[in-house]
Design an enzyme around this catalytic site. Structure first.
Site, PDB file in Angstrom:
ATOM      1  CB  CYS A   1      -1.063   0.001   1.507  1.00 18.90           C
ATOM      2  SG  CYS A   1      -1.822  -1.384   1.314  1.00 18.90           S
TER       3      CYS A   1
ATOM      4  NE  ARG B   1       4.033   1.748  -1.509  1.00 27.24           N
ATOM      5  CZ  ARG B   1       5.593   0.864  -1.546  1.00 27.24           C
ATOM      6  NH1 ARG B   1       6.202   1.359  -2.347  1.00 27.24           N
ATOM      7  NH2 ARG B   1       4.797  -0.386  -0.604  1.00 27.24           N
TER       8      ARG B   1
ATOM      9  CG  ASN C   1       2.946  -0.690   2.693  1.00 26.57           C
ATOM     10  OD1 ASN C   1       2.699  -1.758   2.106  1.00 26.57           O
ATOM     11  ND2 ASN C   1       4.087  -0.453   2.148  1.00 26.57           N
TER      12      ASN C   1
ATOM     13  CD  GLU D   1       6.856 -18.200 -16.084  1.00 27.37           C
ATOM     14  OE1 GLU D   1       5.352 -18.889 -16.834  1.00 27.37           O
ATOM     15  OE2 GLU D   1       6.123 -16.524 -16.327  1.00 27.37           O
TER      16      GLU D   1
ATOM     17  CE  LYS E   1       7.575 -13.121 -17.164  1.00 27.26           C
ATOM     18  NZ  LYS E   1       6.081 -14.422 -17.420  1.00 27.26           N
TER      19      LYS E   1
ATOM     20  CD  GLU F   1       4.997 -12.439 -20.751  1.00 28.66           C
ATOM     21  OE1 GLU F   1       4.178 -11.922 -20.823  1.00 28.66           O
ATOM     22  OE2 GLU F   1       5.763 -13.013 -19.655  1.00 28.66           O
TER      23      GLU F   1
ATOM     24  CG  HIS G   1      11.024 -38.998 -29.159  1.00 31.26           C
ATOM     25  ND1 HIS G   1      10.740 -40.424 -29.212  1.00 31.26           N
ATOM     26  CD2 HIS G   1      10.799 -38.898 -27.971  1.00 31.26           C
ATOM     27  CE1 HIS G   1      11.073 -41.297 -28.144  1.00 31.26           C
ATOM     28  NE2 HIS G   1      11.456 -40.359 -27.337  1.00 31.26           N
TER      29      HIS G   1
ATOM     30  CE  LYS H   1       0.610  -8.088 -14.146  1.00 27.59           C
ATOM     31  NZ  LYS H   1       1.858  -8.977 -14.717  1.00 27.59           N
TER      32      LYS H   1
HETATM   33  C1  AGP Z   1       2.192 -13.685 -18.187  1.00 31.18           C
HETATM   34  O1  AGP Z   1       3.618 -12.729 -17.741  1.00 31.18           O
HETATM   35  C2  AGP Z   1       1.847 -13.107 -18.711  1.00 31.18           C
HETATM   36  N1  AGP Z   1       1.129 -12.127 -18.505  1.00 31.18           N
HETATM   37  C3  AGP Z   1       0.295 -13.707 -18.717  1.00 31.18           C
HETATM   38  O2  AGP Z   1       0.991 -15.152 -19.658  1.00 31.18           O
HETATM   39  C4  AGP Z   1      -0.377 -14.168 -17.701  1.00 31.18           C
HETATM   40  O3  AGP Z   1       0.247 -14.611 -16.849  1.00 31.18           O
HETATM   41  C5  AGP Z   1      -2.033 -14.769 -18.192  1.00 31.18           C
HETATM   42  O4  AGP Z   1      -2.813 -14.149 -18.761  1.00 31.18           O
HETATM   43  C6  AGP Z   1      -2.684 -15.165 -17.188  1.00 31.18           C
HETATM   44  O5  AGP Z   1      -3.273 -14.205 -16.099  1.00 31.18           O
HETATM   45  P1  AGP Z   1      -3.839 -13.915 -14.888  1.00 31.18           P
HETATM   46  O6  AGP Z   1      -2.772 -14.799 -13.623  1.00 31.18           O
HETATM   47  O7  AGP Z   1      -3.886 -12.917 -13.797  1.00 31.18           O
HETATM   48  O8  AGP Z   1      -4.862 -14.505 -14.023  1.00 31.18           O
END
Ligand code: AGP
Length: 608
Positions: free
Chosen positions: A2, A27, A101, A481, A485, A488, A504, A603
């Site tokens: 916060c 925040r 906070n 993951e 990373k 994206e 394979h 996001k």
């Molecule tokens: C991850 O870096 C991405 N921004 C994306 O894959 C994200 O994880 C996905 O859209 C799921 O979002 P959420 O966790 O808010 O459901």
């Protein structure tokens, strides 16, 4: 996480508090409020919603006259966003108001203690216990009162406290949550972060843990936890405002990667008490757990990747069959789900359309829904039977890092909780896992401490066209993951592949100079990974291997090696993935891209 602010001076406090809070909305932004001293009493105005809603209620601050006050913009942890859960919180007597906070880990016991002494609680927050504790311990002197209060608090806190009894000063203290003091001309400030006061002063005290500060308009006194005066150097801030919102870092993503040790500690520690996993957040009984014949984990993107790790960990420890599903696929494959299925829904935002729809489908089929969510009070949280929050704070960068890491820690906690309820863990194993959980924040600290090494590797590979991330077991899940990373935020094509599967077919893509990132943390599969490294090397690949400290045999095979602190095999992704986050970050930075807002992405994907 916060944002808190405080002001005492000769100007009108309310507009200054609002201005400071506007610089701290990154925040937390689900509610806001201020408390000011005015005509002998404390006047509190607070509301659910963004800061603008609060500002509208008080005409931008013009409708309130006061030269002293505190303010807060909230990221909910305990108690969902609402007017009553907004800060500041005030004592029953009306004499004390508090902004906070952090997380008071022992708030439940303190709440019982205070209720037994006649205090009435109106909110579901942990913070409210502080307002009543101040009232309980008040002895006429705020310094001695606050030293008694903080002696009872466990957890993290940055507190601002005003009192009717002290109209020309207010007090603040911090432990494990940031707090700075702004030093002006006949005015002084507190704030969670430098941006809040940068337009007023560039001279600050950077408070350390357990330092208490009393602010008057023309004087600032600092004390240690025992009430002894201390002196501090003044820090002159030469950052620009936008840099300040990122804590001085160039990108939110970097700031959030660096926050991982702290938010992991915030997420894990309150849920381990006396050597046991304590999930007060959920209401699963041992009978419920015994009744489940399978677990379905549902998520998208990185949340799905957490589920892939969860499958290995829950099946290994709790011996319950686990299916991991992409939410967008789950919905349309006529899944076999019923009242004997525990569905674990993972989502940072709690608003992802595919994940929310899958939750609703599973619920209609009678499944028990448990969610792992970062945004308190979000749709997925509200529609679940149980929700375990990751206390990662707001994650601003589109590419998730700290939310992913805290989601991992929660899935480990769930696996240990289920295994313990089924009495499947020996006392020794249980202690080993609990100790490993508690050590994870420090492990991650060590990994991100190698950022220069990772930056060097990125400088060698940032022009590559194709990258393969390979691993076995939980390393395979972690590789997913790592690959995402890179893709994206740097737009470099990469693929996560089960290392045993390459031969394979896909190995035909390996050619001279192809970068292969080999994750080798699973001890029992280490020799097989060495063979896989040899396989790709024989076809011209360049190999960067990540493994636990001590596995030096890897150096004979890989071109580059990064060692991470050893933890139990099941938790390895928590140590491996932060290195891969940093790799993606530095590759993207070297390619000059918009790291916090990558092209084509959002996001929270609230559309199907
Ligand atoms: C991850 O870096 C991405 N921004 C994306 O894959 C994200 O994880 C996905 O859209 C799921 O979002 P959420 O966790 O808010 O459901």
């Amino acid at each position: 996480m916060c944002g808190i602010v405080g002001y005492v001076g000769e100007k009108q406090a309310a507009p200054i508090l609002l201005e400071g809070l506007s610089k701290l909305e990154y925040r937390g932004y689900d509610s806001a409020g201020i408390a000011v001293f005015d005509a002998g009493r404390i006047h509190v105005v607070k509301t659910k919603g963004r800061l603008a809603a609060l500002s509208d209620m008080i005409d931008g601050g013009a409708s309130i006259t006061s030269q002293m006050g505190i303010g807060h913009t909230r990221w909910a942890t305990h108690g969902e966003p609402s007017d009553v859960n907004s800060h500041p919180h005030i004592s029953n007597s009306g004499k004390f108001a508090v902004v906070h906070n952090g997380i008071i880990e022992n708030y439940f016991k303190l709440k019982e203690f205070l209720e037994n002494r006649g205090y009435n609680f109106v909110s579901q927050t942990d913070t409210e216990v502080v307002a009543h504790l101040v009232d309980f311990y008040y002895d006429g002197d705020m310094l001695s009162t606050v030293t008694k209060v903080i002696s009872r608090l466990e957890g993290s806190y940055a507190l601002g406290i005003i009192s009717c009894e002290h109209p020309d000063s207010f007090i603040a203290v911090r432990k494990d949550s940031p707090l700075i003091v702004g030093l002006g001309e006949n005015e002084n400030f507190i704030a969670s972060d430098i941006p809040a006061i940068l337009s007023r002063t560039r001279d600050v005290y950077l408070l350390e843990d357990n330092e208490i500060v009393i602010l008057k308009k023309d004087n600032v006194s600092i004390y240690d936890i025992h009430g002894e005066p201390i002196t501090k150097e003044i820090f002159h801030v030469d950052w620009d405002v936008s840099a300040a919102e990122k804590g001085g870092y160039e990108h939110f993503m970097f700031k959030e990667m660096m926050e991982q040790p702290k938010v992991l500690k915030d997420t894990i520690h309150p849920r381990i008490q006396d050597g046991n996993v304590v999930l007060d957040d959920i209401s699963l009984t041992a009978e419920d757990i015994a009744s489940f014949n399978k677990i379905s984990i549902i998520g998208c993107g990185s949340a799905y990747h957490v589920g892939c790790v969860g499958k290995y960990v829950i099946e290994k420890l709790a011996r319950i069959p686990v299916e991991v599903e992409l939410a967008s696929e789950f919905r349309y494959r006529f899944p076999i789900v019923d009242d004997k299925t525990l569905v674990i829904v993972i989502s940072q935002s709690g608003e992802t359309a595919d994940t929310l729809a899958a939750l609703r489908d599973a619920k209609k089929s009678g499944a028990r829904i448990m969610s792992i969510v970062n945004v308190v009070g979000s749709s997925i949280a509200r529609e679940s039977d149980d929700v375990i929050y990751t206390w990662a704070g707001p994650e601003i960068a589109v590419a998730t890092t700290k939310a992913y890491s805290t989601q991992l820690s929660v899935i480990y906690l769930i696996a240990l909780y289920l295994a313990d309820k089924k009495e499947l863990l020996s006392a020794e194993d249980k202690k080993n896992y609990i100790d490993a959980m508690l050590a994870l924040p420090d492990c991650v600290e060590t990994v991100i401490g190698q950022k220069e090494t990772i930056q060097y590797l990125a400088s060698k590979f940032y022009n590559v066209k194709d990258v393969f991330y390979i691993g076995r077991g939980v390393d395979y899940a972690a590789s997913m993951e790592g690959s995402l990373k890179l893709k994206e935020i740097s737009y470099v094509h990469s693929e996560a592949y089960a290392a045993g599967e390459l031969k394979h077919g896909t190995i035909s893509l390996i050619e001279e100079g192809t970068l292969v990132v080999a994750l080798c943390s699973v001890d029992m599969l280490f020799e097989k990974m060495l063979s896989n490294i040899k396989e790709v090397k024989a076809r011209g690949a360049v190999v960067w291997a990540l493994t636990f400290e001590g596995n030096t045999a890897i150096e004979a095979e890989a071109d580059h090696v990064l060692y991470v602190p050893r933890t139990v095999m099941e938790f390895a992704p928590s140590c491996i993935v932060p290195a891969l986050q940093l790799f993606g970050y530095y590759v993207s930075a070297l390619r000059g891209l918009d790291i916090d807002k990558p092209r084509n992405l959002a996001k929270s994907v609230t559309v199907e």
